[in-house]
Motif scaffolding. Structure first.
Motif, PDB file in Angstrom:
ATOM      1  N   CYS A  40      50.401  19.244  26.833  1.00 47.47           N
ATOM      2  CA  CYS A  40      49.024  18.652  27.029  1.00 47.47           C
ATOM      3  C   CYS A  40      48.175  18.701  25.389  1.00 47.47           C
ATOM      4  N   SER A  41      48.905  19.143  24.243  1.00 42.71           N
ATOM      5  CA  SER A  41      48.520  18.542  23.286  1.00 42.71           C
ATOM      6  C   SER A  41      49.241  17.505  22.745  1.00 42.71           C
ATOM      7  N   ILE A  42      50.242  17.050  23.308  1.00 39.97           N
ATOM      8  CA  ILE A  42      50.693  15.237  22.946  1.00 39.97           C
ATOM      9  C   ILE A  42      50.434  14.776  23.821  1.00 39.97           C
ATOM     10  N   PHE A  43      49.773  14.895  24.586  1.00 39.19           N
ATOM     11  CA  PHE A  43      48.915  14.083  25.735  1.00 39.19           C
ATOM     12  C   PHE A  43      47.932  13.938  24.955  1.00 39.19           C
ATOM     13  N   GLN A 290      28.659   1.964  21.986  1.00 36.70           N
ATOM     14  CA  GLN A 290      28.051   1.862  24.088  1.00 36.70           C
ATOM     15  C   GLN A 290      28.301   2.896  24.030  1.00 36.70           C
ATOM     16  N   GLU A 291      27.468   3.054  25.098  1.00 35.12           N
ATOM     17  CA  GLU A 291      27.371   4.403  25.973  1.00 35.12           C
ATOM     18  C   GLU A 291      29.326   4.494  26.962  1.00 35.12           C
ATOM     19  N   GLU A 292      29.928   3.222  27.325  1.00 32.14           N
ATOM     20  CA  GLU A 292      31.039   3.558  27.766  1.00 32.14           C
ATOM     21  C   GLU A 292      32.145   4.455  26.868  1.00 32.14           C
ATOM     22  N   TYR A 293      32.239   4.401  25.324  1.00 28.34           N
ATOM     23  CA  TYR A 293      32.991   4.836  24.834  1.00 28.34           C
ATOM     24  C   TYR A 293      33.263   5.907  24.298  1.00 28.34           C
ATOM     25  N   ILE A 294      31.883   6.405  25.288  1.00 28.01           N
ATOM     26  CA  ILE A 294      30.789   8.214  24.836  1.00 28.01           C
ATOM     27  C   ILE A 294      31.646   9.441  26.004  1.00 28.01           C
ATOM     28  N   TYR A 295      32.558  10.005  25.941  1.00 27.96           N
ATOM     29  CA  TYR A 295      33.399  10.988  26.657  1.00 27.96           C
ATOM     30  C   TYR A 295      32.328  12.312  26.591  1.00 27.96           C
ATOM     31  N   PHE A 296      32.198  12.951  27.354  1.00 22.56           N
ATOM     32  CA  PHE A 296      31.233  13.961  27.313  1.00 22.56           C
ATOM     33  C   PHE A 296      32.263  15.043  28.046  1.00 22.56           C
ATOM     34  N   CYS A 297      32.956  15.957  27.183  1.00 26.41           N
ATOM     35  CA  CYS A 297      33.720  17.011  27.543  1.00 26.41           C
ATOM     36  C   CYS A 297      33.333  18.461  27.141  1.00 26.41           C
ATOM     37  N   LYS A 298      33.644  18.418  28.592  1.00 26.34           N
ATOM     38  CA  LYS A 298      33.808  20.557  28.955  1.00 26.34           C
ATOM     39  C   LYS A 298      34.335  21.026  28.418  1.00 26.34           C
ATOM     40  N   SER A 299      35.608  20.715  27.790  1.00 22.88           N
ATOM     41  CA  SER A 299      36.450  21.755  27.232  1.00 22.88           C
ATOM     42  C   SER A 299      36.689  21.763  25.978  1.00 22.88           C
ATOM     43  N   LEU A 300      37.568  22.254  24.663  1.00 24.94           N
ATOM     44  CA  LEU A 300      37.016  22.109  22.866  1.00 24.94           C
ATOM     45  C   LEU A 300      37.256  20.089  22.712  1.00 24.94           C
ATOM     46  N   LEU A 301      36.573  20.066  22.082  1.00 23.64           N
ATOM     47  CA  LEU A 301      36.792  18.299  21.569  1.00 23.64           C
ATOM     48  C   LEU A 301      38.176  19.018  20.855  1.00 23.64           C
ATOM     49  N   GLY A 302      39.354  17.550  21.466  1.00 23.86           N
ATOM     50  CA  GLY A 302      40.520  17.565  20.171  1.00 23.86           C
ATOM     51  C   GLY A 302      41.372  17.933  20.788  1.00 23.86           C
ATOM     52  N   LEU A 303      42.333  18.153  21.539  1.00 24.09           N
ATOM     53  CA  LEU A 303      42.460  19.425  22.080  1.00 24.09           C
ATOM     54  C   LEU A 303      44.695  19.151  21.870  1.00 24.09           C
ATOM     55  N   ASP A 304      44.813  18.398  20.780  1.00 20.94           N
ATOM     56  CA  ASP A 304      45.921  18.171  20.554  1.00 20.94           C
ATOM     57  C   ASP A 304      45.834  19.015  19.190  1.00 20.94           C
ATOM     58  N   ASP A 305      44.992  20.399  19.239  1.00 18.05           N
ATOM     59  CA  ASP A 305      45.212  21.330  18.351  1.00 18.05           C
ATOM     60  C   ASP A 305      45.785  22.494  19.072  1.00 18.05           C
ATOM     61  N   LEU A 306      45.592  22.484  20.400  1.00 20.55           N
ATOM     62  CA  LEU A 306      46.264  23.336  20.866  1.00 20.55           C
ATOM     63  C   LEU A 306      48.005  23.406  20.409  1.00 20.55           C
ATOM     64  N   ASN A 307      48.421  22.815  20.028  1.00 19.10           N
ATOM     65  CA  ASN A 307      49.629  22.965  19.203  1.00 19.10           C
ATOM     66  C   ASN A 307      50.148  24.016  18.117  1.00 19.10           C
ATOM     67  N   GLN A 308      48.886  24.172  17.863  1.00 17.09           N
ATOM     68  CA  GLN A 308      49.100  25.791  17.217  1.00 17.09           C
ATOM     69  C   GLN A 308      49.921  26.552  17.706  1.00 17.09           C
ATOM     70  N   LEU A 309      49.244  26.307  19.229  1.00 23.34           N
ATOM     71  CA  LEU A 309      49.930  27.894  20.124  1.00 23.34           C
ATOM     72  C   LEU A 309      51.221  27.677  20.420  1.00 23.34           C
ATOM     73  N   THR A 310      51.876  26.752  19.800  1.00 23.52           N
ATOM     74  CA  THR A 310      53.209  27.018  20.014  1.00 23.52           C
ATOM     75  C   THR A 310      54.185  27.365  19.337  1.00 23.52           C
ATOM     76  N   LYS A 311      53.227  27.898  18.036  1.00 28.49           N
ATOM     77  CA  LYS A 311      53.902  28.343  17.397  1.00 28.49           C
ATOM     78  C   LYS A 311      53.679  30.128  16.874  1.00 28.49           C
ATOM     79  N   ILE A 312      53.320  30.101  17.835  1.00 32.86           N
ATOM     80  CA  ILE A 312      53.477  31.808  18.401  1.00 32.86           C
ATOM     81  C   ILE A 312      55.017  31.741  19.020  1.00 32.86           C
TER      82      ILE A 312
END
Length: 692
Positions: A40-43, A290-312
């Protein structure tokens, strides 16, 4: 007459299809939870780079009024429309998955990302104290008013935008705060004693932005925060470099990097789905997007930071990938008692060694090869190309030591390796200070080849030993990129390498080579010859087959030739991890072509080209994909594998990938992919290679 879109797949859309496979792989039930988090982080990280480079390029073309069509017949504006639609669908899929299934699975494994409002009073007190002591001093609120213009928003930074009100005159102001995620963890662990759980395998986290948001009023004495929201921008990060006008390439790259740090145009704005309208309006106006380049997110922004959890530290929640053995021919060499410099060279005088990383340890093979050469008194010279190297590189250390030992050391450092430019500039300076002769390659071409040459004095004459690989001389990536490498002392290939190094350092105009396939001089021509020869054999009723493994297939001339080969009866198997602009298994076009993609725990990075040649097999490995940039605009080297045993080994390796029914995806005739169906006999290529 067929349209372009009927025979070629759009490059950008094919890349999106690849990244979709990465995401869907992480969503599969059979993977362990921290491996799912990793995918998910790599994506998300892949998507960031895609916007910084590919979307930024298309956007610049649109703004410049360029209407040149892609290989499938789309102008830049049409491509951007398709890209935004596809990416928004994928990010919604990711958000739903993260918010629901992934979050629930993490909870089952006692890993919790808590909301501030869910914390007990004791937990809130600890969190607030942590904010005061470890976060508050790092925050710098910036007010936007006539005296303070809207601040620069750095690339990929996480930011808080707030509307605050003066308690005395009720005047409202807009404030921006950059969240310092490089200096503090994105997910802050609340100690178990505060949670009152005595279990080291239980982890409670709160996101840094949630903690800041719930302490926001402490930032504004005498002011009240009316509302706030978080946002993130992605900027054009492609490096503009006018090489031909540069007297000093090192200085030119440094200056271009400085421009990148200052930031290109914004190509994506990510905001929370419930962002207040007044904050959104101000952001749109200030960032000019422009509006087409706006992404409305329902989760945390910058989900690449989920990689931190893999260090558990929970080994039960990730696949055990402690792989890597010393190649069987090099085992005695790496014995602690064996300090004989001659050992590795003695092995290579008897037999070529084919390496497959990470299954064969990089440390005890390639690194050992360079280290022995650095200290061997009979070694006269070392020449090597460096494209991407690790931050703390043992190979760099060996090269500097070799120079200190009085050897002639020549290193080509590719300054234009995207997103590694700064790292390479620093290495280049250190190498020069150590007495290494550093060159930067040929103007107008990126040097992508991975080659190393050792010149050794033996019995009064010089003998050359070399390594040619498919991957970088990078100790870190060698542990999770699959790459091949050849260690040999073949005199004709060694002679070719000497000519190639002289060409790279500007002392030769060599364009023809005995055995090596080199771009831009001979690589395209040779591949065309090899494919045409299979076509000729097929038409004559002889055995004709092509198996090719690479990262990307984009070049239209090669694709058209593969179509012709298919129509002539040549059996073609393509193992392509990422972009593939060819349609397989289409009637009267590509019925004899099959395409699979391996998405596993390791990044498939090796390039292998196998040609049946009526059972007189020819095999090649090297650094180039079948892309126009590799064939025409980069310095690449592909080496033949001539040892019959090694040829057989490579064929078995290719069959291992073709038989995979666990990590592999099959490309359908419409360009989409489906996961290969699991049979009762599960065949996992990467796991099988680990266990061999």
């Amino acid at each position: 007459m067929e349209k372009q879109g009927d025979i070629f797949i759009n490059r950008e859309l094919s890349w999106i299809e690849f990244n979709k496979r990465v995401l869907l792989t992480g969503m599969e039930k059979k993977y362990k939870i921290l491996d799912k988090v990793k995918f998910c982080s790599i994506f998300s990280n892949n998507l960031d780079e895609f916007f910084m480079v590919r979307v930024a390029s298309l956007k610049a073309q649109v703004e410049a009024g360029i209407t040149k069509k892609s290989i499938d017949g789309l102008i830049p504006k049409e491509q951007l429309t398709r890209i935004n639609k596809e990416v928004k669908n994928l990010t919604k899929l990711q958000e739903n998955y993260v918010n629901n299934e992934l979050n629930n699975e993490l909870k089952k494994e006692r890993i919790f990302i808590k909301k501030y409002k869910e914390l007990s009073e004791n937990q809130k007190n600890w969190s607030n104290n942590y904010f005061s002591s470890s976060i508050f001093p790092l925050l710098t609120p910036l007010v936007i008013d006539p005296a303070h213009p809207f601040p620069f928003i750095s690339n990929l930074s996480l930011n808080l935008a707030a509307i605050i009100k003066n308690s005395e005159d009720s005047k409202q102001q807009f404030v921006r705060i950059k969240i310092p995620t490089k200096n503090i963890n994105r997910f802050i662990r609340i100690p178990n004693e505060i949670i009152e759980i005595d279990d080291k395998n239980t982890h409670f986290f709160i996101s840094v932005e949630d903690l800041i948001g719930n302490n926001i009023n402490s930032l504004f004495n005498g002011m009240e925060c009316i509302n706030y929201s978080f946002f993130r921008v992605t900027r054009d990060a492609d490096l503009e470099l006018k090489e031909l006008e540069a007297d000093d390439l090192l200085l030119a790259v440094e200056q271009s990097l400085q421009k990148r740090r200052l930031g290109g145009d914004v190509v994506r704005l990510e905001v929370e789905s419930d962002i207040p309208k007044n904050i959104l309006r101000l952001l749109i106006k200030s960032i000019s997007i422009q509006e087409e380049y706006i992404y409305f997110c329902k989760s945390l922004l910058g989900l690449d930071d989920l990689n931190q959890l893999t260090k558990i530290h929970r080994d039960d929640l990730k696949e055990n990938l402690l792989v890597g053995k010393t190649h069987h021919l090099l085992k005695d060499l790496n014995s602690p008692s064996n300090k004989n410099f001659n050992s590795i060279f003695k092995i290579l005088r008897k037999k070529d060694v084919l390496l497959h990383h990470p299954y064969d340890l990089f440390k005890t093979s390639v690194e050992e090869f360079i280290n022995r050469a650095a200290d061997d008194p009979l070694v006269m010279a070392i020449k090597i190309t460096l494209y991407r190297v690790s931050k703390d590189s043992p190979i760099i250390a060996a090269l500097m030591r070799a120079a200190e030992n009085g050897k002639e050391v020549m290193t080509l450092v590719e300054l234009k390796a995207r997103f590694d430019e700064d790292n390479n500039i620093q290495w280049a300076k250190q190498l020069e200070q150590a007495g290494v002769h550093v060159v930067y390659g040929i103007i107008g071409f990126k040097t992508h080849t991975k080659i190393a040459l050792i010149v050794r004095k033996e019995k009064g004459s010089l003998r050359n030993y070399f390594h040619i690989g498919t991957g970088n001389y990078n100790s870190n990536t060698s542990m999770f990129y699959t790459d091949l490498g050849l260690l040999s002392t073949d005199p004709e290939i060694a002679s070719d390498l000497l000519e190639l190094f002289n060409y790279l350092s500007g002392f030769s105009k060599q364009k023809s080579f005995k055995k090596l396939l080199v771009s831009p001089s001979s690589l395209r021509e040779k591949f065309i010859f090899l494919i045409k020869r299979e076509i000729k054999h097929a038409k004559q009723g002889k055995k004709a087959e092509i198996i090719a493994k690479m990262n990307s297939l984009v070049d239209t001339e090669i694709i058209e030739l593969l179509y012709l080969a298919s129509q002539s009866g040549v059996k073609i198997s393509l193992i392509i991890r990422g972009i593939c602009c060819l349609y397989p298994q289409r009637k009267n076009l590509s019925e004899n072509i099959k395409v699979i993609s391996i998405i596993g725990h390791f990044l498939e990075h090796s390039r292998i080209f196998w040609f049946c040649n009526d059972d007189n097999v020819e095999v090649f490995i090297g650094s180039a994909d079948w892309m126009k940039r590799n064939l025409d605009r980069r310095i690449e080297a592909i080496t033949p594998i001539e040892d019959l045993q090694l040829k057989s080994h490579i064929y078995s390796l290719l069959q291992t990938y073709i038989k995979d029914n666990y990590f592999s995806w099959s490309m359908k005739e419409d360009g989409s992919y489906e996961k290969n169906i699991l049979h009762s006999d599960i065949y996992r290529s990467q796991i099988d290679l680990i266990n061999k």
